[in-house]
Design a protein around this motif. Sequence first.
Motif, short mmCIF file in Angstrom:
data_model
loop_
_atom_site.label_atom_id
_atom_site.label_comp_id
_atom_site.label_asym_id
_atom_site.label_seq_id
_atom_site.Cartn_x
_atom_site.Cartn_y
_atom_site.Cartn_z
N MET A 387 12.93 -2.43 -41.88
CA MET A 387 13.42 -1.59 -40.89
C MET A 387 14.42 -0.61 -41.23
SD MET A 387 13.46 -2.59 -36.54
CE MET A 387 14.27 -1.30 -35.25
N SER A 388 13.92 0.20 -41.30
CA SER A 388 15.69 1.77 -41.35
C SER A 388 14.98 2.89 -40.17
CB SER A 388 15.45 2.28 -42.76
OG SER A 388 14.21 2.97 -42.57
N VAL A 389 16.54 3.25 -40.23
CA VAL A 389 17.12 4.54 -38.61
C VAL A 389 17.68 5.75 -39.94
CG1 VAL A 389 18.94 3.62 -38.79
CG2 VAL A 389 17.96 5.27 -36.92
N THR A 390 17.08 6.91 -39.07
CA THR A 390 17.73 7.88 -39.65
C THR A 390 18.14 9.07 -38.76
OG1 THR A 390 15.34 9.23 -40.36
CG2 THR A 390 16.53 7.75 -42.38
N SER A 391 19.18 10.12 -38.50
CA SER A 391 18.98 10.72 -37.11
C SER A 391 20.36 11.39 -37.50
CB SER A 391 19.86 9.26 -36.20
OG SER A 391 20.13 9.97 -35.06
N ASP A 392 18.92 12.72 -36.24
CA ASP A 392 20.74 14.03 -36.91
C ASP A 392 20.22 14.64 -35.30
OD1 ASP A 392 18.43 14.61 -36.58
OD2 ASP A 392 17.76 15.58 -39.44
N GLU A 393 21.27 15.59 -35.36
CA GLU A 393 21.22 16.55 -33.59
C GLU A 393 19.94 16.74 -33.19
OE1 GLU A 393 20.87 18.93 -36.82
OE2 GLU A 393 22.26 17.41 -36.58
N ARG A 394 19.02 16.30 -34.15
CA ARG A 394 17.27 16.76 -33.50
C ARG A 394 16.49 15.34 -33.29
NH1 ARG A 394 14.85 19.17 -39.21
NH2 ARG A 394 16.31 17.24 -39.47
N GLY A 395 17.55 14.83 -33.77
CA GLY A 395 17.38 13.59 -32.85
C GLY A 395 16.71 12.04 -33.79
N THR A 396 16.44 11.40 -33.05
CA THR A 396 15.76 9.73 -33.76
C THR A 396 14.72 8.92 -34.41
OG1 THR A 396 17.99 9.11 -32.98
CG2 THR A 396 17.17 7.20 -34.38
N LYS A 397 15.15 8.83 -35.58
CA LYS A 397 13.40 8.15 -36.47
C LYS A 397 13.76 6.84 -36.31
CE LYS A 397 11.46 9.24 -40.16
NZ LYS A 397 10.79 10.46 -40.81
N PHE A 398 13.06 5.94 -36.12
CA PHE A 398 13.34 4.50 -36.44
C PHE A 398 11.18 4.19 -37.60
CE2 PHE A 398 16.49 3.54 -33.93
CZ PHE A 398 17.08 2.82 -34.28
N THR A 399 12.05 3.87 -39.12
CA THR A 399 10.65 3.21 -40.06
C THR A 399 10.52 1.98 -39.86
OG1 THR A 399 11.65 5.60 -40.59
CG2 THR A 399 9.81 4.29 -42.09
N ILE A 400 9.20 1.74 -39.86
CA ILE A 400 9.08 0.23 -39.55
C ILE A 400 8.47 0.14 -40.97
CG2 ILE A 400 8.03 -1.62 -38.95
CD1 ILE A 400 9.12 -0.73 -35.98
N ASN A 401 7.76 -1.16 -41.86
CA ASN A 401 6.90 -0.36 -42.57
C ASN A 401 6.97 -2.26 -42.93
OD1 ASN A 401 6.81 1.28 -45.24
ND2 ASN A 401 8.76 1.49 -44.12
N ILE A 402 5.69 -2.70 -42.47
CA ILE A 402 4.52 -4.48 -42.93
C ILE A 402 3.80 -4.06 -44.04
CG2 ILE A 402 3.66 -6.08 -40.95
CD1 ILE A 402 5.18 -4.51 -38.38
N PRO A 403 3.68 -5.06 -44.36
CA PRO A 403 2.35 -5.90 -45.54
C PRO A 403 0.41 -5.72 -44.48
CG PRO A 403 4.05 -7.60 -45.58
CD PRO A 403 4.29 -6.50 -45.09
N VAL A 404 0.02 -4.84 -45.26
CA VAL A 404 -0.54 -4.91 -44.57
C VAL A 404 -1.68 -6.37 -44.58
CG1 VAL A 404 -3.79 -4.21 -44.54
CG2 VAL A 404 -1.47 -2.33 -45.13
N SER A 405 -2.67 -7.00 -44.26
CA SER A 405 -3.15 -7.61 -44.25
C SER A 405 -4.82 -8.09 -44.64
CB SER A 405 -3.81 -8.48 -42.53
OG SER A 405 -4.44 -9.94 -42.28
N LYS A 406 -4.89 -8.32 -46.31
CA LYS A 406 -5.73 -8.68 -46.60
C LYS A 406 -7.22 -8.90 -46.00
CE LYS A 406 -3.64 -9.90 -51.45
NZ LYS A 406 -3.29 -11.01 -52.09
N LYS A 407 -7.14 -9.75 -45.26
CA LYS A 407 -8.42 -10.01 -44.06
C LYS A 407 -8.56 -9.24 -43.00
CE LYS A 407 -9.85 -13.44 -40.42
NZ LYS A 407 -9.51 -15.15 -39.79
N ASN A 408 -9.18 -8.42 -43.04
CA ASN A 408 -9.69 -7.51 -42.62
C ASN A 408 -10.75 -7.20 -41.02
OD1 ASN A 408 -7.97 -5.47 -43.26
ND2 ASN A 408 -9.03 -4.69 -44.53
#
Length: 409
Positions: A387-408
């Motif tokens: 989980m990471s974050v970037t931000s400036d005067e236009r707003g904030t963005k949190f980014t989440i990366n989670i591994p995809v499950s092999k079982k679909n």
Amino acid sequence: MNDLPSSLDMKKLEKENALLRDTLLTLPISFTYHHPDGYTISKGEKDGIIHMEKTDRIPSDTPSIQTRCNDFKEIEAFLTSILDFVPHHIVFVDKDGIVTLCNVQTAKDLEVHRDDIIGKHIRELLRIPDDQIAILESIRTEKEFTNKEVLDTNYGIINTRIIRDSDGSISRVIGTFYFLNVIKEAEKQALAGRIAAGIAHEIRNPLTTVRGYLQFLSHDDEEKKDLFTKVLIPEIDRANKIITDFLSIAKPANTSTETLNVKAFLTDYLGKFLKTEALLYNAELFFDLHPQTKNVYLLGHSDELLQVFMNLLRNSLQAKGENPLKITVKTALIDHSIQIHFIDNGKGIPSSLLPHVFDPFFTTKDEGTGLGLSVSKKIIENHRGTMSVTSDERGTKFTINIPVSKKNS
């Protein structure tokens, strides 16, 4: 019994010799090798051809090799791609301390761009005083270090090796560094987790006892009932909640997981909670799901992930600016991970505060505990994600990366 080598042995020996010869020819270096049996093998500086001849040299106990390559640029260019596979720091400097080679792991850990540091002094790479740099000490004293423990801002084990020109002067000093900052930090966090768990346990026990007595007393005294049930007991529950959140950061969670369809989880399960909350605060909520992510699955705990996104929503609501608040949940499929962006157009986070937003108890709110984002990050890490974050005067963005499950399914 015949001790002569067989034809198969001879063919194998010839093949090995050919491979060795080809390897020597590819090396961008000329050399002379003296063997104790009286043979000299050399590679010409101009013609690049391997020569072997019998000499009258008096045999020594150990073979020796001398290089005659005064320009190390070819060697370093040849070695760079190989040393980039080494997970430790490797740096070459010349006699003046100027960096001539820096492998990719060094640049990554010290947060520099490799091309920018080549040709600069070693102090600009390490960012510590000259008298603390072992490579420079090797240049000054002409002594090599073997497994020296370094205890400056970069903790680890360093070795240095000196390469000399034919006249005996220093041509290069090679430094190899076993970078232990990450391991040390992990050990500190593990210790802090054990201490926190112990303290939290000791605090929670008397709180539970006090709460029980307050409940008991509230039945006997009607005048004090409001004080107990509306003030004291809720405050104890709040303290317990803080302890619970803190423990979730300090100790890894052991929760059962289920296979979640990304589209169904985000729009059906998560969506109904987020939309209700957003509606109360006159915020607009949008879902922008990439087509590739609609039939993707992940292993997760739905209630814990809901807590993550509710925390992010509350942060966005509290960061509302002058314009109407708009929040977008956007997805993408990156390699084998589902990437979820939580984006708002709020006031943004000041750049000076951005590195601390995931720190426990860090908050800019008067009534906040500073644990919401710390807990959220821990939950994502327990899902093998980041989980990471970037931000400036236009707003904030949190980014989440989670591994995809092999079982679909």
